[in-house]
Design a protein around this motif. Sequence first.
Motif, short mmCIF file in Angstrom:
data_model
loop_
_atom_site.label_atom_id
_atom_site.label_comp_id
_atom_site.label_asym_id
_atom_site.label_seq_id
_atom_site.Cartn_x
_atom_site.Cartn_y
_atom_site.Cartn_z
N SER A 1 -6.73 1.29 -4.95
CA SER A 1 -5.44 1.04 -4.27
C SER A 1 -5.35 -0.41 -3.81
CB SER A 1 -5.31 1.98 -3.06
OG SER A 1 -5.18 3.31 -3.47
N LYS A 2 -6.44 -0.92 -3.28
CA LYS A 2 -6.45 -2.31 -2.83
C LYS A 2 -6.23 -3.28 -3.99
CE LYS A 2 -9.26 -5.77 -0.48
NZ LYS A 2 -10.61 -6.11 0.03
N ILE B 1 -5.64 2.31 11.89
CA ILE B 1 -6.82 1.45 11.84
C ILE B 1 -7.23 1.23 10.39
CG2 ILE B 1 -9.26 1.26 12.49
CD1 ILE B 1 -8.62 3.00 14.93
N LYS B 2 -7.45 -0.01 10.02
CA LYS B 2 -7.86 -0.34 8.66
C LYS B 2 -9.38 -0.28 8.52
CE LYS B 2 -3.64 -1.07 7.34
NZ LYS B 2 -2.97 -0.09 6.45
N GLY B 3 -9.83 -0.17 7.28
CA GLY B 3 -11.27 -0.17 7.01
C GLY B 3 -11.86 1.23 7.07
N PRO B 4 -13.19 1.35 6.92
CA PRO B 4 -13.84 2.65 6.91
C PRO B 4 -13.89 3.30 8.30
CG PRO B 4 -15.47 0.90 6.65
CD PRO B 4 -14.13 0.24 6.63
N ASP C 1 -14.05 -3.20 2.97
CA ASP C 1 -12.94 -3.06 3.91
C ASP C 1 -11.96 -2.01 3.39
OD1 ASP C 1 -11.94 -4.38 1.74
OD2 ASP C 1 -11.02 -6.03 2.87
N ALA C 2 -12.50 -1.06 2.60
CA ALA C 2 -11.66 -0.02 2.01
C ALA C 2 -11.04 0.85 3.10
CB ALA C 2 -12.49 0.84 1.07
#
Length: 596
Positions: A132-133, A236-239, A167-168
């Motif tokens: 997706s990124k 919130i972004k990231g894992p 940073d998925a």
Amino acid sequence: MKSNLLSNIYNPADLRLLSEEQLPQLAKELRDFIIAVVSVKEGHLGASLGVIELTIALHYVFNTPEDLLVWDVGHQAYGHKILTERRENFHTNRQFRGVSGFPKRAESVYDAFGVGHSSTSISAVLGMAIASKLKGDFDKQHIAVIGDASIASGMAFEGLNHAGVTDANILVILNDNAIGIDPSVGALKNYLTAVKNGKNPRQNNMIKSLNFDYSGPVDGHDLPALIKELNRLKKIKGPKFLHIVTTKGKGLQQAEENQVKYHAPGKFDALTGEIHLKSEENLPPKYQDVFGLTILDLAKKNKKIIGITPAMPSGSSLKFMMDEIPERAFDVGIAEQHAVTLAAGMATQGMIVYCNIYSTFLQRAYDQVIHDVALQDLPVIFCLDRAGLVGEDGATHHGVFDIAYLRAIPNMIIYAPINEIALQNILYTVQSGSLDHPIAIRYPRGRGVVPNWVSENFGNYQKITTGKANCLKNGTKTAVLSTGTIGNNVIAALNELDHPETIAHYDFPFIKPLDNNLLDKILSSFNHIITIEDGAKMGGFGSAILDYAAMNNLTIKIEILGIPDTFIEHGTIIEQQHFCEIDVKSLANLFSNIEK
């Protein structure tokens, strides 16, 4: 009078039209719906009942199917299926050409990833998030729901380890109920128990140390709390990692109190929860019980015997030995690779190790079988339960590839008993000191063919000669060569013929090594050979016979029956055998044409 909410929900878009205050009523209706259907149609019960609130909250908060949701293993996905356009067909669950018992991409856009085996969800979701990124879709959510038994598997930790340095945009939800099919085991289970009890300081949190934004534990049955936390995490972004605590079987008292039995209880009373017991009087034993009772008896007499299973003590019946000789019987959790190499290590020290793994799950440890066992020629005894077609669990669980993938391995012996007496005898034979190679003993799900096995045959052990096949019936025109319990279909089909004298029947329990002496006689005596196996035709037993004929420059007609080169969908075993043309009726028709 409250209106029925579930009947008006076709997909999650309808769900999102409800107010939060209506969701507890929906949760009760969804539970009741699952209980009503499974009580009659059978299937996996406890896991889905335990995640009703989580299922509703996920589809309420996230924009599925655009946001991608993966349920690890998939036992718990019934509520998900019902809320995602399959409510009206859910009564066909696990039936031939009906709804699959597991999430399946070909079935629905809401099933983001096909599952059935454990511990794949984190890797799959991470792959989706990275993709997706790369495509510039930075707002899409990627969610994995994984249980405390599955997260202990090595593959789950491989996924966590990778995700923690990206940073998925992924959310891993740990559904912690302290049980898979059997109770969870191991140090990680103890750690999670300490976290739930507040005994583990947050600063020592192992998930945080892997660079995940950790939150929890949260009550997985508290809908407002779940929705609030999911809405926060969505921003919130990231894992991210959410630890929720649930009760398997929630909402049905018997399922909460006896979680192992109600994982897949069969038919039961939807109101009382009482299981409709089937009379076992005069029935043949289950093959798993033949294994379990025999290894216990042998282990009492031979202190070198050890039993190992990866998270299937009840399903394999190793539990008999675990209860009586716990110091020599090990449930290692969902860790097939570890189970195989653990067995190899024990074998180097002279122990006699029975490593019981479902055929479909041994696929997960193929490298260990080759590298750690066969290459070193260690006499590990692989007991492959659920070999062949397994019925309603379908394509993810059939044990139809083991003959083909094990035949290619040097030093490996492969044995398939025709009945429970042969299974008992090979289990006895391999611990008697004569085994100097690894062996795989494959046997099916379900019952044998000898009703009085326990009273008349148990403990009456006979030693088996390695590589020996047997003539079960003489004939003049065609020879049928079978391996394993599918040979009983051949016997039944031959009994339906008017003139069966034209057809001979040979049982080849040893697929490797073959009985070359008998095979030479067969190939020189008949002009038509039929092989039959409950396994893949590509590379299987029939292929071994073809290979032998080709190497000896024989041009005899050899017809191979077995599992075709396709994945067999869910249904009853009889339906699946009929599809593959290896059921009694299909064989009888084939043999009748030969008679003529």
